[in-house]
Design an enzyme around this catalytic site. Sequence first.
Site, PDB file in Angstrom:
ATOM      1  N   GLY A 187      -1.242  -4.681   0.141  1.00  0.00           N
ATOM      2  CA  GLY A 187      -0.313  -3.618   0.321  1.00  0.00           C
ATOM      3  C   GLY A 187      -2.129  -2.414   0.251  1.00  0.00           C
ATOM      4  O   GLY A 187      -2.955  -3.732   0.375  1.00  0.00           O
ATOM      5  N   ASP A 188      -1.879  -1.598  -0.288  1.00  0.00           N
ATOM      6  CA  ASP A 188      -2.657  -0.479   0.060  1.00  0.00           C
ATOM      7  C   ASP A 188      -3.952  -0.913  -0.808  1.00  0.00           C
ATOM      8  O   ASP A 188      -5.241  -0.399  -0.633  1.00  0.00           O
ATOM      9  CB  ASP A 188      -1.855   1.111  -0.212  1.00  0.00           C
ATOM     10  N   GLY A 189      -3.513  -1.277  -2.013  1.00  0.00           N
ATOM     11  CA  GLY A 189      -4.813  -1.292  -3.244  1.00  0.00           C
ATOM     12  C   GLY A 189      -5.546  -2.784  -2.195  1.00  0.00           C
ATOM     13  O   GLY A 189      -7.313  -2.733  -2.811  1.00  0.00           O
ATOM     14  N   HIS A 204      13.003  -9.193  -9.424  1.00  0.00           N
ATOM     15  CA  HIS A 204      11.600  -9.594  -8.267  1.00  0.00           C
ATOM     16  C   HIS A 204      12.510 -10.540  -8.057  1.00  0.00           C
ATOM     17  O   HIS A 204      11.622 -11.554  -7.079  1.00  0.00           O
ATOM     18  CB  HIS A 204      10.493 -10.456  -9.245  1.00  0.00           C
ATOM     19  N   GLY A 242       1.010  -8.012  -4.741  1.00  0.00           N
ATOM     20  CA  GLY A 242       2.265  -8.660  -4.602  1.00  0.00           C
ATOM     21  C   GLY A 242       2.892  -9.456  -4.254  1.00  0.00           C
ATOM     22  O   GLY A 242       2.617  -9.643  -3.281  1.00  0.00           O
ATOM     23  N   THR A 255       3.525  -6.556   2.202  1.00  0.00           N
ATOM     24  CA  THR A 255       4.460  -5.923   0.794  1.00  0.00           C
ATOM     25  C   THR A 255       5.943  -5.612   1.822  1.00  0.00           C
ATOM     26  O   THR A 255       5.931  -5.074   2.316  1.00  0.00           O
ATOM     27  CB  THR A 255       3.377  -4.840   0.228  1.00  0.00           C
ATOM     28  N   ARG A 300      -4.006  -9.882  -9.043  1.00  0.00           N
ATOM     29  CA  ARG A 300      -4.451  -8.240  -9.578  1.00  0.00           C
ATOM     30  C   ARG A 300      -5.495  -8.081 -10.253  1.00  0.00           C
ATOM     31  O   ARG A 300      -5.538  -8.907 -10.989  1.00  0.00           O
ATOM     32  CB  ARG A 300      -3.413  -7.070 -10.371  1.00  0.00           C
ATOM     33  N   ARG A 341       9.070   2.210  -5.875  1.00  0.00           N
ATOM     34  CA  ARG A 341       8.626   3.154  -6.244  1.00  0.00           C
ATOM     35  C   ARG A 341       8.467   4.513  -6.293  1.00  0.00           C
ATOM     36  O   ARG A 341       9.131   5.168  -6.484  1.00  0.00           O
ATOM     37  CB  ARG A 341       7.302   2.738  -7.116  1.00  0.00           C
ATOM     38  N   ASP A 370       5.656   0.089   2.262  1.00  0.00           N
ATOM     39  CA  ASP A 370       5.165   1.475   2.382  1.00  0.00           C
ATOM     40  C   ASP A 370       3.972   2.353   3.039  1.00  0.00           C
ATOM     41  O   ASP A 370       3.361   2.687   2.035  1.00  0.00           O
ATOM     42  CB  ASP A 370       5.126   1.882   0.686  1.00  0.00           C
ATOM     43  N   ASP A 422       7.909  -3.202   0.314  1.00  0.00           N
ATOM     44  CA  ASP A 422       7.961  -1.861  -0.021  1.00  0.00           C
ATOM     45  C   ASP A 422       8.333  -1.221   1.489  1.00  0.00           C
ATOM     46  O   ASP A 422       9.148  -0.005   1.837  1.00  0.00           O
ATOM     47  CB  ASP A 422       7.317  -1.416  -0.745  1.00  0.00           C
ATOM     48  N   ALA A 440      -0.938 -19.049  10.545  1.00  0.00           N
ATOM     49  CA  ALA A 440      -1.075 -18.248  12.012  1.00  0.00           C
ATOM     50  C   ALA A 440      -2.604 -17.725  12.092  1.00  0.00           C
ATOM     51  O   ALA A 440      -3.480 -18.146  12.411  1.00  0.00           O
ATOM     52  CB  ALA A 440      -0.442 -16.941  12.192  1.00  0.00           C
TER      53      ALA A 440
END
Length: 318
Positions: free
Chosen positions: A102-104, A249, A11, A125, A72, A171, A129, A127, A22
């Site tokens: 993010g984590d993915g 979004h 995302g 990300t 994705r 989420r 998270d 979130d 940068a």
Amino acid sequence: MKKIAILTSGGDAPGMNAAIRAVVRTALHNGIEVMGVERGFYGLINGELKPMDRNSVSDIVHKGGTILKTARLETFKDRAVQEKAAQVLRIFGIEGLVVVGGDGSFHGAAKLSELGINTIGIPGTIDNDLAYTDFTLGFDTAVDTVVEAINKLKDTSASHERCSIVEVMGRHCGDIALYAGIAGGAELVVVPEKPYSVNDVVKLILEGRSRDKHHYLIVMAEGVGGAKEMAEEIEEVTGLETRITVLGHIQRGGSPSSADRILAAKFGHRAVELLMEGKTSRVVGIRDNHIIDMDIHEALAMENVFDEKLLTIAQEIS
């Protein structure tokens, strides 16, 4: 290290462009060529790479989204696809890769590191998270976006003496709801980390009525669910008209805040430094206002610790 690449994945998040800028300019300053990978890992396996110079990243620090675009790719979990991506990087003579996501996205970066590509991750990300870092790129801007919407909703909610339930992104992590709820003066914040009861919500409204209060703002993370049921229960028991607003979004877009732009500059600069040091399978982050880096596997293995104290503050000052 003579040539590196950068991609954005998953995302989009405000501040990604500032991070790209940068990375590109830090690398060029140190005599390193840079290539931009379009459309994340999907573009990587299809060879969608282009050279980047200082002009490529001019006038983007204030823009939301990502100029490299993002996508994705579920099939990147397959070893054959990972090997193809590593092969593409070698064909272009790329020795190091910066992955913003993010984590993915970090899992994908880790796999490429196993195949001999030096990889560094930048947490992008909204979130917030990722447990290893206090803040992720885009979170601050997303909170500001929600607060701006809350301010407007409170005006109309007060005028019509309504209850407004605002559903925000998150989420599994309720940080956007928690931070925006405090900054926006919400009467209640509902997050996935803590169970809630509709009866408690109704009780809050009935107690407020005794203080001659006739409008309410509830901020709920999407991962909680049940906004429609909550609204129906509030109306049935209290008679208070209740409206749900799902921000969706809109939280991803917009010009990044100054905090996110500065964080992006620090993250991007450190990512290039790590590649120059020959490091791989690392992620950068911020902890106690200091830029840190750690092993990507250790970072992904860390569990989020919810800020109970901040939730207590939200409850006590509501």
